[in-house]
Design an enzyme around this catalytic site. Structure first.
Site, short mmCIF file in Angstrom:
data_model
loop_
_atom_site.label_atom_id
_atom_site.label_comp_id
_atom_site.label_asym_id
_atom_site.label_seq_id
_atom_site.Cartn_x
_atom_site.Cartn_y
_atom_site.Cartn_z
N ASP A 129 -11.67 -5.25 6.06
CA ASP A 129 -10.97 -6.55 6.04
C ASP A 129 -10.87 -7.12 7.45
O ASP A 129 -11.05 -8.33 7.67
CB ASP A 129 -9.57 -6.40 5.45
N ASP A 182 -7.79 6.46 9.97
CA ASP A 182 -7.58 5.88 8.63
C ASP A 182 -8.45 4.62 8.53
O ASP A 182 -8.25 3.66 9.28
CB ASP A 182 -6.09 5.55 8.47
N THR A 231 -8.59 2.53 6.11
CA THR A 231 -8.05 1.50 5.22
C THR A 231 -7.94 0.16 5.96
O THR A 231 -7.33 0.07 7.03
CB THR A 231 -6.64 1.90 4.72
N ASP A 263 0.85 -1.20 0.00
CA ASP A 263 0.00 0.00 0.00
C ASP A 263 0.88 1.24 0.00
O ASP A 263 1.65 1.48 0.95
CB ASP A 263 -0.89 0.02 1.25
N GLY A 313 -21.46 1.39 7.68
CA GLY A 313 -20.70 2.49 8.27
C GLY A 313 -21.21 2.81 9.66
O GLY A 313 -21.40 1.92 10.50
N LYS A 319 -6.43 -6.99 0.41
CA LYS A 319 -7.57 -7.45 1.20
C LYS A 319 -7.34 -8.83 1.81
O LYS A 319 -7.76 -9.11 2.92
CB LYS A 319 -8.84 -7.42 0.35
N GLY A 320 -6.63 -9.70 1.05
CA GLY A 320 -6.35 -11.03 1.59
C GLY A 320 -5.33 -10.97 2.71
O GLY A 320 -5.52 -11.52 3.80
O1 RIB Z 1 -9.21 -3.06 1.92
C1 RIB Z 1 -8.04 -2.30 2.00
C2 RIB Z 1 -7.03 -2.81 1.02
O2 RIB Z 1 -7.54 -2.63 -0.27
C3 RIB Z 1 -5.72 -2.09 1.03
O3 RIB Z 1 -4.80 -2.64 1.95
C4 RIB Z 1 -5.27 -2.17 -0.42
O4 RIB Z 1 -4.17 -2.99 -0.61
C5 RIB Z 1 -6.47 -2.66 -1.19
O5 RIB Z 1 -6.33 -3.96 -1.53
#
Ligand code: RIB
Length: 311
Positions: free
Chosen positions: A251, A245, A247, A16, A221, A43-44
């Site tokens: 996951d 964040d 991100t 990332d 959300g 995501k994995g």
């Molecule tokens: O879900 C977040 C992820 O989506 C990030 O880590 C990025 O690599 C994308 O795959």
């Protein structure tokens, strides 16, 4: 070997490349951002690290390039305690995600799949032992759809399959029928249903269940998550935190959900736990660095309980 793993994640691993911005650029526009940071993601890979950090015996089936990004990702998985025997190396450069994060913690992501796109159905067949050894198998869609279809075909009876269809596409019936649950956000709901949807998440859940999954979890959300399995429908509240964040939070949510389901939790209880894990995951920068341990989730619970206690 049976049940050697609580969770096998079959999915992507990306480096990332993250830049903080005041606001995301529009078409044709250039904006200046923060220094670049490079984090392990995908995501994995994120799901595998999230589950392992919670204490799940976790393995990852993925493909990275024979390059510095690939080594960064493997190191991160191993440091979290993930079994990386199923991580294949070579065929293309490691996947990369270009990520901008704004001051509210929201992100935009463009993924160059690289080696993820070379994770093939044959790779899945070669990993038959791993698939047999996992109680729950979880996948996402940053790898080819035919690879996910092969995962579904190769699963041993009695194993549970969890899918986060991200990035979303229309799904074949055989994949849909295996999902227990299908875990998706509002945007993914629209694509999977293939057309406009109304405003009521309960309607979305009914429409999704009609496509064949045994259960669905729709993340909403701040409104929480709607879980439905055809018999019951329940809205699970979100856990308020200050987002730094977002991100990887989805996951972490999915990984926690999959792990708790494999441990025998009911769908609602698993989603309540996953909501706390997802909440903790938005409080720090990057994806994997912010994923909590089980003790940190428990501390979040204790804090929430104390704040609710009248004085
Ligand atoms: O879900 C977040 C992820 O989506 C990030 O880590 C990025 O690599 C994308 O795959």
């Amino acid at each position: 070997m049976r049940d050697a793993y609580d969770l096998l994640v079959v999915g992507s691993a990306n480096a990332d490349l993250v830049i903080g911005v005041e606001r995301r650029p529009g078409p044709g526009e250039t904006v200046l951002g923060s220094d670049l940071s490079v984090h392990p993601g995908g995501k994995g890979g994120n799901q595998a690290v999230a589950a392992a950090r919670l204490g799940a015996r976790t393995a990852l089936l993925a493909r990275v390039g024979d390059d510095a990004h690939g080594r960064l990702l493997l190191d991160a998985q191993r440091a979290a305690g993930v079994d990386t025997a199923g991580v294949l190396c070579g065929g293309a450069p490691t996947g990369v995600a270009l990520i901008t994060v704004d001051p509210s913690g929201d992100n935009s992501i463009v993924v160059s799949p690289g080696a993820n796109a070379r994770l093939s159905p044959e790779d899945v067949r070669d990993a038959a032992d791993l698939l047999r050894a996992a109680r729950v198998v979880s996948a996402q869609l940053e790898i080819p759809l035919e690879t996910v279809a092969e995962v579904v075909r190769s699963m041993a009876p009695g194993r549970r399959f969890v899918l986060n269809p991200s990035p979303p596409v229309r799904l074949p019936a055989a994949i849909l029928a295996a999902c227990d649950p299908l875990v998706l956000n509002e945007h993914e709901v629209r694509v999977v249903l293939g057309g406009p949807v109304g405003d009521d998440p309960r309607e979305w859940a009914r429409a999704l269940l009609a496509l064949g999954p045994r259960s669905v979890v729709i993340t909403l959300g701040a409104r929480g998550a709607l879980v439905a399995d055809g018999l019951t429908t329940e809205l699970v509240a979100s856990v308020p935190v200050r987002a730094v964040d977002t991100t990887g939070a989805g996951d972490a949510f999915t990984a926690a959900l999959a792990w708790r389901l494999g441990a025998g939790a009911e769908l609602g209880a698993a989603a309540r736990y996953a909501a706390r894990v997802g909440a903790a995951a938005v409080t720090g920068e990057g994806a994997q660095a912010s994923f909590p341990t089980a003790a940190e989730v428990a501390a979040l619970d204790a804090r929430a309980a104390a704040e609710e206690t009248p004085v």
